[in-house]
Design an enzyme around this catalytic site. Structure first.
Site, PDB file in Angstrom:
ATOM      1  N   LYS A   1      -2.096  47.464 -21.888  1.00  0.00           N
ATOM      2  CA  LYS A   1      -1.069  48.010 -22.784  1.00  0.00           C
ATOM      3  C   LYS A   1       0.155  48.387 -21.972  1.00  0.00           C
ATOM      4  CE  LYS A   1      -0.117  52.136 -24.317  1.00  0.00           C
ATOM      5  NZ  LYS A   1       1.368  52.105 -24.424  1.00  0.00           N
TER       6      LYS A   1
ATOM      7  N   GLY B   1       0.540  57.262 -15.120  1.00  0.00           N
ATOM      8  CA  GLY B   1       1.374  58.063 -16.002  1.00  0.00           C
ATOM      9  C   GLY B   1       1.230  59.536 -15.700  1.00  0.00           C
TER      10      GLY B   1
ATOM     11  N   THR C   1      -0.097  63.485 -15.657  1.00  0.00           N
ATOM     12  CA  THR C   1      -1.390  64.136 -15.472  1.00  0.00           C
ATOM     13  C   THR C   1      -1.959  64.588 -16.811  1.00  0.00           C
ATOM     14  OG1 THR C   1      -0.827  64.840 -13.226  1.00  0.00           O
ATOM     15  CG2 THR C   1      -2.538  66.088 -14.353  1.00  0.00           C
ATOM     16  N   LEU C   2      -1.105  65.023 -17.720  1.00  0.00           N
ATOM     17  CA  LEU C   2      -1.554  65.451 -19.049  1.00  0.00           C
ATOM     18  C   LEU C   2      -2.293  64.323 -19.761  1.00  0.00           C
ATOM     19  CD1 LEU C   2      -1.547  67.500 -21.409  1.00  0.00           C
ATOM     20  CD2 LEU C   2       0.655  66.524 -22.117  1.00  0.00           C
TER      21      LEU C   2
ATOM     22  N   GLY D   1      -3.469  61.607 -18.330  1.00  0.00           N
ATOM     23  CA  GLY D   1      -4.603  61.230 -17.487  1.00  0.00           C
ATOM     24  C   GLY D   1      -5.851  62.036 -17.803  1.00  0.00           C
TER      25      GLY D   1
ATOM     26  N   GLU E   1      -3.508  57.091 -11.547  1.00  0.00           N
ATOM     27  CA  GLU E   1      -2.389  57.382 -10.642  1.00  0.00           C
ATOM     28  C   GLU E   1      -1.418  58.215 -11.451  1.00  0.00           C
ATOM     29  OE1 GLU E   1       1.109  57.520  -9.437  1.00  0.00           O
ATOM     30  OE2 GLU E   1       1.261  55.339  -9.554  1.00  0.00           O
TER      31      GLU E   1
ATOM     32  N   CYS F   1       7.053  58.729  -9.642  1.00  0.00           N
ATOM     33  CA  CYS F   1       5.974  59.718  -9.548  1.00  0.00           C
ATOM     34  C   CYS F   1       5.911  60.378  -8.180  1.00  0.00           C
ATOM     35  CB  CYS F   1       4.635  59.063  -9.887  1.00  0.00           C
ATOM     36  SG  CYS F   1       4.313  57.558  -8.946  1.00  0.00           S
TER      37      CYS F   1
ATOM     38  N   GLU G   1       6.713  68.659 -12.896  1.00  0.00           N
ATOM     39  CA  GLU G   1       7.344  67.373 -12.619  1.00  0.00           C
ATOM     40  C   GLU G   1       8.491  67.135 -13.599  1.00  0.00           C
ATOM     41  OE1 GLU G   1       5.797  62.926 -11.532  1.00  0.00           O
ATOM     42  OE2 GLU G   1       4.949  63.851 -13.331  1.00  0.00           O
TER      43      GLU G   1
END
Length: 498
Positions: free
Chosen positions: A190, A243, A245-246, A248, A266, A300, A397
């Site tokens: 995707k 993408g 962390t949330l 992830g 990542e 990132c 971030e």
């Protein structure tokens, strides 16, 4: 309904942009018939409507990938060298089409054309690198005793779901598919809904390279629907995500609560950059500026927290601001532009919100902090000083052209501040002292440490994070481990019966 659209690029050339879902080597409409528009971040206007994948479309793509992975299929019957030849041809096709793909990337993402050209060159190099690995993934034999023959096989995992971000659309495409295909897996990928065009375009090159049907499938859509369907799908064996962390965390939960699929992540970063007083100042300024403003700060591993030793702090800030002011911000399709627009209105608003929070919490906006122009999503290169460690601009971030510069006294103080973060993706330092370089590199809590440079990622070297910045490694030989599973085989050569 046509599944291509004619688009004219800035160089005056027109091309046919695929707009469908790529499943089983064919362009198809979404089951619902829904579409979404991809937006040009330079002017905020729609470029083209793309078929929007939903859960049922993911099911179709997964079924195609599963069929292609079955024993006896063309893909599973192909030699490892054969897989490598296909990837090598794909790299050649991308390289031959570099300028057009770069133009598409800059149109859709907003990154300057000179950076897009570098990205597409790196795409070809990454795919070519893993083409070379395809026939070099080997197991081991173990001399256990004279009565058995023991060996290991490194086998493909199966159907791999992959979700890529909007900041490096083509590059992340290559990072994900190259090791997966080199090791014999099949893929359902995707792309990011903000930047689907380059991945769609490269699907035709995959087919032209000779990839059998069903081996690679692309579904364009939104994370909450198509992405969630991939993460929780019971017939996907592994998921890889780049993408925030949330998100992830959500993918990890979905993988665990479905079929406990293997996961690599990542994720985000708040990378510290330490400048010691013995650093080459010209070098430190040039690379530190590149480290935060490259790709509009939408990286990132951006060096978003700079810690400068107190004796050179004032001079560093002065010269850093001069360097930032010299950056050309504007139309990404102009050759002289270094910083284009942010990718979307949402990202623009998010960044401006962080700048406001820094100001409201008492930090100094020493440079920038404002919009550029009245069209598109452009933001001035921004420097924040006098920020306290607990401020949002130091903890979270931002993912934009915003840097906070702080002071430190000695190595211990620098490391205390640098490691005071929940992230651990990247870090760096500038010094002429080899002992300092080695000691600080060893003690920084991050997956990558750059010494006297920044953002020099290379496909031969692993990339990934400590702490909440991810699980597993992309790139290098290490990425192959993400897409293989080890089987042990023991053959009885004369063991006595029990």
């Amino acid at each position: 309904m046509s599944l291509t659209e004619t688009i004219t690029l800035s160089n005056g050339k027109s091309y046919e942009q695929p707009t469908g879902l790529f499943i089983n080597n064919e362009w198809v409409k979404s089951k619902s018939g829904q579409t979404f528009e991809t937006i040009n971040p330079t002017n905020g206007k729609p470029i083209v409507a793309i078929q929007e994948a939903q859960e049922e479309d993911v099911d179709v793509a997964v079924a195609a990938a599963r069929a292609a992975f079955q024993h006896g299929s063309e893909w599973r019957s192909m030699s490892s060298a054969g897989r490598g030849k296909i990837l090598m041809k794909l790299a050649d096709l991308i390289e031959a089409d570099l300028e057009q793909i770069a133009q598409i990337e800059s149109l859709d993402n907003g990154k300057p054309l000179m950076l897009s050209r570098g990205d597409i060159g790196a795409v070809a190099a990454c795919i070519r690198y893993y083409a070379g690995w395809a026939d070099k993934v080997v197991g081991e034999t173990a001399d256990v005793d004279p009565y058995r023959f023991g060996y290991t096989r490194h086998e493909p995992i199966g159907v791999c779901g992959q979700v890529i971000p909007w900041n490096f659309p083509a590059l992340m495409f290559s990072w994900k598919i190259a090791p997966a295909l080199a090791t014999g897996n099949t893929v359902v990928l995707k792309s990011a809904e903000q930047t689907p065009l380059s991945a769609l375009y490269m699907c035709n090159l995959l087919k032209k390279a000779g990839l059998p049907k069903g081996v690679f499938n692309l579904v364009s859509g939104f994370g909450k629907t198509a992405g969630a369907a991939i993460a929780s799908h019971m017939d996907i064996d592994k998921v890889a995500f780049t993408g925030s962390t949330l998100v992830g965390r959500q993918i990890l939960k979905a993988a665990a609560s479905s079929n406990l699929k293997k996961v690599t992540l990542e994720l985000g970063g708040k990378s510290p950059n330490i400048v010691f007083d013995d650093a080459d100042m010209d070098q430190a300024i040039a690379w530190s500026s590149f480290g935060i403003y490259y790709n509009g700060g939408q990286v990132c591993c951006a060096g978003s927290r700079i810690f400068v030793q107190e004796g050179i702090y004032d001079d560093f800030v002065k010269r850093f601001k001069e360097r930032a002011q010299a950056h050309q911000v504007g139309d990404p399709l102009k050759e002289e532009t270094f910083q284009g627009p942010q990718v979307s209105q949402l990202q623009f608003d998010r960044i401006m919100g962080y700048i406001k929070s820094g100001r409201d919490e008492g930090a100094t906006i020493a440079l920038g902090g404002e919009r550029v122009g009245d069209e598109g999503y452009f933001i001035q290169p921004t420097v924040i000083t006098d920020a306290k460690p607990d401020m949002k601009v130091m903890r979270e971030e931002i993912f934009g052209p915003v840097v906070a510069i702080s002071k430190f006294t000695d190595i211990e103080d620098a490391l205390r501040q640098a490691n005071d973060t929940t992230y651990g993706l990247a870090s760096g330092l500038f010094t002429r002292n080899l002992n300092t370089a080695i000691e600080v590199s060893n003690r920084l809590q991050a997956g990558t440490v750059w010494v006297n440079s920044w953002n020099t990622i290379h496909h031969q070297l692993p990339f990934g994070g400590y702490k909440t910045s991810g699980i597993g490694r992309e790139l290098g030989k290490y990425a192959l481990d993400n897409y293989t599973q080890v089987k042990t085989v023991q053959i009885n050569l004369g063991m006595p019966n029990p």
